[in-house]
Structure formats: C-alpha cells, structure tokens
Design a protein around this motif. Sequence first.
Motif, short mmCIF file in Angstrom:
data_model
loop_
_atom_site.label_atom_id
_atom_site.label_comp_id
_atom_site.label_asym_id
_atom_site.label_seq_id
_atom_site.Cartn_x
_atom_site.Cartn_y
_atom_site.Cartn_z
N ASP A 82 19.07 143.60 69.67
CA ASP A 82 17.88 143.30 70.46
C ASP A 82 17.80 144.03 71.79
OD1 ASP A 82 17.39 141.45 68.43
OD2 ASP A 82 18.33 139.81 69.54
N VAL A 83 18.84 144.74 72.17
CA VAL A 83 18.93 145.40 73.48
C VAL A 83 18.51 144.39 74.57
CG1 VAL A 83 18.37 147.47 74.79
CG2 VAL A 83 18.27 147.55 72.30
N THR A 84 19.26 143.28 74.64
CA THR A 84 18.93 142.19 75.56
C THR A 84 19.47 142.40 76.97
OG1 THR A 84 20.86 140.98 74.75
CG2 THR A 84 18.73 140.43 73.77
N ARG A 85 20.48 143.26 77.12
CA ARG A 85 21.05 143.50 78.45
C ARG A 85 20.83 144.95 78.86
NH1 ARG A 85 27.05 141.08 78.56
NH2 ARG A 85 27.20 141.98 76.50
N THR A 86 20.83 145.12 80.16
CA THR A 86 20.68 146.48 80.68
C THR A 86 22.00 147.23 80.54
OG1 THR A 86 21.42 145.91 82.92
CG2 THR A 86 19.04 145.66 82.44
N ASN A 87 21.94 148.51 80.66
CA ASN A 87 23.15 149.34 80.60
C ASN A 87 24.14 148.90 81.68
OD1 ASN A 87 24.54 151.56 79.34
ND2 ASN A 87 24.23 152.65 81.27
N GLU A 88 23.64 148.59 82.87
CA GLU A 88 24.51 148.15 83.97
C GLU A 88 25.21 146.84 83.62
OE1 GLU A 88 26.69 148.55 87.18
OE2 GLU A 88 25.18 150.06 86.71
N GLU A 89 24.49 145.91 83.00
CA GLU A 89 25.10 144.64 82.59
C GLU A 89 26.18 144.86 81.54
OE1 GLU A 89 21.51 141.39 83.13
OE2 GLU A 89 21.38 142.82 81.46
#
Length: 145
Positions: A74-81
């Motif tokens: 789902d790509v629920t988090r950002t790359n930074e997260e």
Amino acid sequence: MKIQELADKMGLTIHTIRYYEKEGLLDERHVRRESNNYRNYSEEAVERFKLIKKSQSIGCSLAELKNVLQDHDDVTRTNEEIMDWIRGKIREIESKKEEYDQMLDTLNKMLEYRALLMVDPQKAQEMLKSWHASTSDGADKIKNP
C-alpha cells in the motif's frame, strides 16, 4: 501451482505456507481456491515468499513482517519513515550482537577456567578470584561447583 510445488520451490513446509496464509500474509493475488477447494498459488506468491524470507533474515517479528508487507502493498509510509524503521532495526541488531559478544566472552572464560582446572587447580582458583573481583554485578561470574 499447488501448495507442494510452492513449498518445494521456496524451501518451506506446507504447514508454514498455510500458517502465513492464515495470518493474512497472502491475499487473493497470491492464492485462489479452485472449484475443488484446492489452493492454487500464483507466481506473485513466490515473490511474496522471497520478501517474507528477506524480512525474516533481518529478524522481523510476525507483527513487523505484516507491517513490511503492508508498506510494500500500500506504500503507507514515507521513505523517511521506512529509513527510520531500518535505523531502529540496525540498533536492535547491534544491541543483540553486544549481548551475544558478552555471552561468548563469559563462555570462553568458563572454558578457560575448566581447562586450567585440569592442569593447574591453584592457577584456576586464582583466575576465578580475579574474574570475580573484576565483575561488578556478579551476573556473569563462574560458579565453582
């Protein structure tokens, strides 16, 4: 593909595949029921199990594994997260490594003491006293049976 073929291909047991399915790590993209109620696994299931195995190889718990797969789907988090999570995983593994290093050190001292006890009991006792004196909390002291 049938469950046995997937198990053989991935080096897993049928029980493990069913467990992961029950835990929700596979969905309709990965497994479908045929009219005879047999499971039919897609090539996407192979890729899914590769991701599961990779996540397990870095010490992911089942809960973490579910999050990794959800992020993947789902790509629920950002790359930074995700990078923050990876940094936390690195810290966790480094901490475990330190614990293992301490356990190895203790075991090596125990082995050294036991070997010395066979050839020079007096020197072994001196070593034991020295070791006891150098440990502050007493948690890793050798017991002298």
